[in-house]
Motif scaffolding. Structure first.
Motif, PDB file in Angstrom:
ATOM      1  N   MET A 143       2.413   4.037  22.280  1.00 60.14           N
ATOM      2  CA  MET A 143       1.477   5.157  22.167  1.00 60.14           C
ATOM      3  C   MET A 143       1.807   5.992  20.931  1.00 60.14           C
ATOM      4  SD  MET A 143       0.662   8.047  25.012  1.00 60.14           S
ATOM      5  CE  MET A 143       2.299   8.708  25.001  1.00 60.14           C
ATOM      6  N   ARG A 144       0.811   6.164  20.099  1.00 60.88           N
ATOM      7  CA  ARG A 144       1.085   6.914  18.878  1.00 60.88           C
ATOM      8  C   ARG A 144       0.967   8.413  19.131  1.00 60.88           C
ATOM      9  NH1 ARG A 144      -2.488   4.180  14.387  1.00 60.88           N
ATOM     10  NH2 ARG A 144      -3.922   4.213  16.132  1.00 60.88           N
ATOM     11  N   HIS A 145       1.765   9.152  18.382  1.00 57.86           N
ATOM     12  CA  HIS A 145       1.759  10.604  18.539  1.00 57.86           C
ATOM     13  C   HIS A 145       1.169  11.255  17.293  1.00 57.86           C
ATOM     14  CE1 HIS A 145       4.110  14.579  19.304  1.00 57.86           C
ATOM     15  NE2 HIS A 145       2.849  14.662  19.666  1.00 57.86           N
ATOM     16  N   PHE A 146       0.063  11.957  17.503  1.00 57.20           N
ATOM     17  CA  PHE A 146      -0.596  12.675  16.412  1.00 57.20           C
ATOM     18  C   PHE A 146      -0.297  14.160  16.564  1.00 57.20           C
ATOM     19  CE2 PHE A 146      -3.021   8.871  17.269  1.00 57.20           C
ATOM     20  CZ  PHE A 146      -3.255   8.352  16.000  1.00 57.20           C
ATOM     21  N   VAL A 147       0.205  14.764  15.519  1.00 61.24           N
ATOM     22  CA  VAL A 147       0.444  16.206  15.567  1.00 61.24           C
ATOM     23  C   VAL A 147      -0.511  16.885  14.578  1.00 61.24           C
ATOM     24  CG1 VAL A 147       2.119  18.062  15.157  1.00 61.24           C
ATOM     25  CG2 VAL A 147       2.837  15.955  16.312  1.00 61.24           C
ATOM     26  N   LEU A 148      -1.227  17.868  15.079  1.00 66.15           N
ATOM     27  CA  LEU A 148      -2.193  18.591  14.252  1.00 66.15           C
ATOM     28  C   LEU A 148      -1.723  20.035  14.141  1.00 66.15           C
ATOM     29  CD1 LEU A 148      -5.379  17.340  16.184  1.00 66.15           C
ATOM     30  CD2 LEU A 148      -4.121  16.137  14.392  1.00 66.15           C
ATOM     31  N   VAL A 149      -1.613  20.545  12.940  1.00 61.76           N
ATOM     32  CA  VAL A 149      -1.187  21.933  12.762  1.00 61.76           C
ATOM     33  C   VAL A 149      -2.420  22.772  12.437  1.00 61.76           C
ATOM     34  CG1 VAL A 149       0.385  23.515  11.597  1.00 61.76           C
ATOM     35  CG2 VAL A 149       0.995  21.094  11.824  1.00 61.76           C
ATOM     36  N   GLY A 150      -2.707  23.734  13.319  1.00 54.17           N
ATOM     37  CA  GLY A 150      -3.889  24.575  13.151  1.00 54.17           C
ATOM     38  C   GLY A 150      -4.820  24.383  14.345  1.00 54.17           C
ATOM     39  N   SER A 151      -5.633  25.395  14.614  1.00 58.74           N
ATOM     40  CA  SER A 151      -6.594  25.254  15.711  1.00 58.74           C
ATOM     41  C   SER A 151      -7.992  25.653  15.254  1.00 58.74           C
ATOM     42  CB  SER A 151      -6.164  26.096  16.916  1.00 58.74           C
ATOM     43  OG  SER A 151      -5.997  27.444  16.510  1.00 58.74           O
ATOM     44  N   GLY A 152      -8.246  25.464  13.958  1.00 59.32           N
ATOM     45  CA  GLY A 152      -9.576  25.745  13.420  1.00 59.32           C
ATOM     46  C   GLY A 152     -10.482  24.530  13.587  1.00 59.32           C
ATOM     47  N   ILE A 153     -11.634  24.586  12.943  1.00 61.63           N
ATOM     48  CA  ILE A 153     -12.624  23.517  13.111  1.00 61.63           C
ATOM     49  C   ILE A 153     -12.124  22.195  12.515  1.00 61.63           C
ATOM     50  CG2 ILE A 153     -13.944  24.171  11.018  1.00 61.63           C
ATOM     51  CD1 ILE A 153     -15.381  22.760  14.319  1.00 61.63           C
ATOM     52  N   TYR A 203       6.497  13.139  14.913  1.00 58.65           N
ATOM     53  CA  TYR A 203       5.107  12.679  14.845  1.00 58.65           C
ATOM     54  C   TYR A 203       5.045  11.285  14.243  1.00 58.65           C
ATOM     55  CZ  TYR A 203       5.373  13.905   9.837  1.00 58.65           C
ATOM     56  OH  TYR A 203       5.731  13.982   8.518  1.00 58.65           O
ATOM     57  N   ASP A 204       3.964  10.574  14.549  1.00 50.71           N
ATOM     58  CA  ASP A 204       3.668   9.349  13.815  1.00 50.71           C
ATOM     59  C   ASP A 204       2.753   9.664  12.642  1.00 50.71           C
ATOM     60  OD1 ASP A 204       5.105   7.445  15.454  1.00 50.71           O
ATOM     61  OD2 ASP A 204       3.649   7.933  17.015  1.00 50.71           O
ATOM     62  N   ARG A 205       1.748  10.514  12.914  1.00 49.43           N
ATOM     63  CA  ARG A 205       0.840  10.978  11.851  1.00 49.43           C
ATOM     64  C   ARG A 205       0.682  12.484  12.016  1.00 49.43           C
ATOM     65  NH1 ARG A 205      -2.304   5.878  11.032  1.00 49.43           N
ATOM     66  NH2 ARG A 205      -0.522   4.682  10.287  1.00 49.43           N
ATOM     67  N   LEU A 206       0.644  13.169  10.882  1.00 42.99           N
ATOM     68  CA  LEU A 206       0.561  14.631  10.913  1.00 42.99           C
ATOM     69  C   LEU A 206      -0.665  15.113  10.137  1.00 42.99           C
ATOM     70  CD1 LEU A 206       2.145  17.398  11.493  1.00 42.99           C
ATOM     71  CD2 LEU A 206       2.986  17.173   9.153  1.00 42.99           C
ATOM     72  N   LEU A 207      -1.357  16.083  10.686  1.00 44.82           N
ATOM     73  CA  LEU A 207      -2.446  16.731   9.940  1.00 44.82           C
ATOM     74  C   LEU A 207      -2.073  18.188   9.687  1.00 44.82           C
ATOM     75  CD1 LEU A 207      -5.433  16.707   8.829  1.00 44.82           C
ATOM     76  CD2 LEU A 207      -6.069  17.691  11.034  1.00 44.82           C
ATOM     77  N   ILE A 208      -2.167  18.599   8.442  1.00 44.83           N
ATOM     78  CA  ILE A 208      -1.995  20.020   8.131  1.00 44.83           C
ATOM     79  C   ILE A 208      -3.386  20.612   7.915  1.00 44.83           C
ATOM     80  CG2 ILE A 208      -0.900  21.715   6.614  1.00 44.83           C
ATOM     81  CD1 ILE A 208       1.194  19.669   5.885  1.00 44.83           C
ATOM     82  N   ALA A 257      -8.080   6.079  23.102  1.00 46.53           N
ATOM     83  CA  ALA A 257      -8.037   6.736  24.415  1.00 46.53           C
ATOM     84  C   ALA A 257      -6.608   7.027  24.849  1.00 46.53           C
ATOM     85  CB  ALA A 257      -8.737   5.871  25.458  1.00 46.53           C
ATOM     86  N   SER A 258      -5.634   6.275  24.329  1.00 47.65           N
ATOM     87  CA  SER A 258      -4.267   6.448  24.838  1.00 47.65           C
ATOM     88  C   SER A 258      -3.393   7.322  23.938  1.00 47.65           C
ATOM     89  CB  SER A 258      -3.607   5.078  25.009  1.00 47.65           C
ATOM     90  OG  SER A 258      -3.406   4.523  23.720  1.00 47.65           O
ATOM     91  N   ALA A 259      -3.938   7.757  22.790  1.00 47.65           N
ATOM     92  CA  ALA A 259      -3.108   8.510  21.844  1.00 47.65           C
ATOM     93  C   ALA A 259      -2.543   9.776  22.490  1.00 47.65           C
ATOM     94  CB  ALA A 259      -3.943   8.890  20.628  1.00 47.65           C
ATOM     95  N   ARG A 260      -1.356  10.150  22.031  1.00 49.05           N
ATOM     96  CA  ARG A 260      -0.835  11.465  22.403  1.00 49.05           C
ATOM     97  C   ARG A 260      -1.192  12.414  21.268  1.00 49.05           C
ATOM     98  NH1 ARG A 260       5.426  13.277  22.427  1.00 49.05           N
ATOM     99  NH2 ARG A 260       5.064  15.466  22.975  1.00 49.05           N
TER     100      ARG A 260
END
Ligand SMILES: Cc1cc2nc3c(=O)[nH]c(=O)nc-3n(C[C@H](O)[C@H](O)[C@H](O)COP(=O)(O)OP(=O)(O)OC[C@H]3O[C@@H](n4cnc5c(N)ncnc54)[C@H](O)[C@@H]3O)c2cc1C
Ligand code: SF4
Ligand code: SF4
Lengths: 85, 447
Positions: free
Chosen positions: B1-11, B98-103, B25-28
């Protein structure tokens, strides 16, 4: 009994109203929610605007309030056929 | 299961989360933000300030939509990113892999430089906290001064005035939003602002803010006057929040530099939204946008790429619609803007693409309250400003975006500007005989 007096009906307007739907122009909406907040019958217009769909909701009375209140001119009346009536 | 980390809670972050969940469907998915609470419409803050909406109405997703996304939320500030370790560290010391990170950290208002700018009562409008604070402060303040440009300055002025605060709007130059509007357009907006009883002051700057017990009590201006006020609202521009990325060693110019797949210079790190500086193949350079729709689409493209679906983000023609003193104004493409003394950087709801080459000529049509200006070069329309009636705004957006060759109507446009609208609409219908332009029925139905 006196006959009920009908107001004169603008036939063209009536035909248009029957097939008219509120439609969004994609890309202009900023999801502010003013349309839904001002709809007198409680239609959540914002969701339609986000999805780029015309408002197909039996509660819509085609009053045009959402159109008038939208600060981004996202909404307008279109007809189901899309053709100019 | 891949782990996606997103920084921010905007659009941008929300759109990325939705895109990832849509294909995996299974991503964290973990979404970390220092702004707790529901996802909301940032442009809608202006209407919260003006009292046209309650706060809960700004929420842009239902509870059901949010729980269907199955995201883990962390309400904390990310302090550092370690691309080599694939880890982020929060200000409270927690570490998350994280496996992939979004800033997607957005942009924030620039603080003004005048002495006294740190006094209590000097405010901006970035988030819902600011809007709440402004509403509270407006209850106590008698007088407010607004400085800056762009739509946010007007929204601040109108909002405060609507809340019963006597509001003064200071313009450094002679006119409003010179970067985007021409002199007549500025004049139309200024007349509208004056109708709201906001007092405009031209060629006026704050030299210093005066305080008592740490609170603003007055401003001193370059004209030698002093004006008593309890609030100073500032909208002189925004700057992408790039500190995280810069300290992590990512390539940063004015924003975080990304390619068309929203990839930064570090492996598995993406950026999107106001913080990203995206390469535009048409302009040949990377530009900043502070536009809701751009942030949404960049977030979506980033999310798809992160989830392994190669997706190129196509920068649309820059488009923004705002209500400036009750005049709906659409700005599309390059409109030949000039320097604006009221703004230090880009403002909210703006694109750097609006002040492009500036080689075009302008054709203007002006009715009582409606105005259309198009900016032309040899064969194409580069940009347009449409105020009031919006019938031409979709056709013009498409003509500009598709760089349609307008040679057949160019002479007519230049020689008969009074017939601009019908020339353009006829041309539009000849290009798209099966499409009706939006608003065709509008005039007949919306009384
Ligand atoms: C008053 C106002 C009016 C506007 N009007 C318009 C308009 O008319 N039209 C238009 O197109 N656009 C408008 N905008 C701009 C539009 O809202 C933005 O372009 C858009 O919201 C950007 O989204 P984003 O997701 O990139 O960033 P944001 O929405 O700014 O989200 C960034 C998030 O990241 C969080 N964050 C930042 N740093 C960290 C960290 N280190 N750790 C954790 N979290 C962090 C922030 O708290 C925030 O929640 C307006 C903006 C404002 C404020
Ligand atoms: S009022 Fe207009 S901009 Fe606001 S959510 Fe509705 S359609 Fe979108
Ligand atoms: S036209 Fe009137 S009833 Fe229909 S969605 Fe808009 S505001 Fe609601």
């Amino acid at each position: 009994m006196p006959r009920k007096k009908h107001l004169p009906v603008d036939q063209e307007r009536l035909t248009l109203l029957r097939s008219a739907r509120v439609e969004p122009v994609p890309g202009r909406c900023v999801q502010c929610g003013l349309c839904s907040w001002n709809c007198p019958t409680g239609v959540d217009v914002r969701v339609y605007a986000r999805r780029g769909l015309r408002v197909d909701d039996p509660r819509c009375i085609k009053c045009g309030t959402c159109i008038a209140r939208c600060p981004r001119a996202v909404l307008h009346f279109g007809t189901i056929s899309g053709a100019v009536a | 299961m891949r782990h996606f980390v997103l920084v921010g809670s905007g659009i941008a972050a929300l759109s990325a989360a939705e895109a990832i969940r849509g294909v995996d469907a299974s991503a964290r998915i973990t979404l970390a933000s220092d702004e707790p609470g529901p996802f909301y419409s940032r442009p809608g803050l202006a209407y919260l300030l003006a009292g046209a909406l309650p706060e809960r109405q700004l929420s842009i997703r239902s509870r059901a939509d949010v729980s269907a996304l199955r995201i883990e939320r962390i309400d904390a500030r990310v302090h550092q990113v370690f691309p080599a370790l694939h880890e982020v560290r929060f200000t409270d010391g927690r570490v998350l892999g994280y496996d992939r990170l979004l800033i997607a950290t957005g942009a924030s208002s620039i603080a003004p430089g005048f002495p006294g700018a740190d006094l209590d009562g000097v405010v901006g409008l970035d988030g819902v906290d600011d809007a709440r604070a402004l509403v509270t402060r407006a209850k106590k303040a008698r007088t407010a001064v607004v400085v800056g440009g762009g739509s946010t300055a007007i929204e601040l002025a109108e909002g405060l005035q609507a809340r019963g605060v006597e509001t003064h709007y200071f313009l450094r130059g002679d006119r409003y939003w010179a970067r985007v509007l021409d002199p007549e357009e500025s004049a139309l907006v200024e007349a509208g602002v004056s109708r709201t009883r906001v007092t405009m002051h031209r060629r006026t700057e704050i030299v210093r803010a005066l305080g008592r017990n740490g609170r603003v009590v007055a401003v001193e201006t370059n004209r030698g006057d002093a004006l008593k006020c309890q609030l100073i609202a500032v909208a002189i521009g925004v700057r992408p929040r790039v500190t995280l990325a810069r300290e992590a060693g990512l390539e940063v110019d004015r924003g975080i530099v990304v390619n068309e797949r929203m990839e930064t210079s570090a492996v598995d790190v993406y950026a999107a939204g106001d913080v990203a500086q995206v390469f535009d193949p048409v302009l040949g350079r990377a530009v900043l946008d502070t536009l809701w729709s751009a942030a949404m689409e960049q977030g979506r493209a980033a999310g798809l790429n992160m989830a392994g679906m190669p997706t190129v983000f196509h920068r649309h023609v820059a488009l923004n619609v705002t209500r400036l003193a009750d005049i709906i104004t659409t700005v599309i493409g390059d409109v030949g803007g000039i320097d604006d003394p009221d703004l230090i950087t880009i403002t909210r709801g703006q694109s750097e693409a609006w002040s492009g080459a500036g080689t075009g000529i302008s054709v203007v049509r002006h009715d009582a309250s409606d105005r259309i200006r198009i900016h032309l070069n040899g064969r194409t329309i580069l940009g347009a400003v449409i105020m009031g009636d919006q019938a031409l705004s979709l056709p013009l957006t498409r003509i500009i975006a598709e760089r349609v060759d307008i040679t057949p109507i160019r002479d007519a446009l230049v020689e008969r500007p009074e017939a601009l609208a019908s020339t353009l609409l006829d041309f539009w219908h000849s290009l798209h005989p099966w499409e009706h332009a939006p608003y065709d029925h509008h005039a007949r139905l919306a009384h």
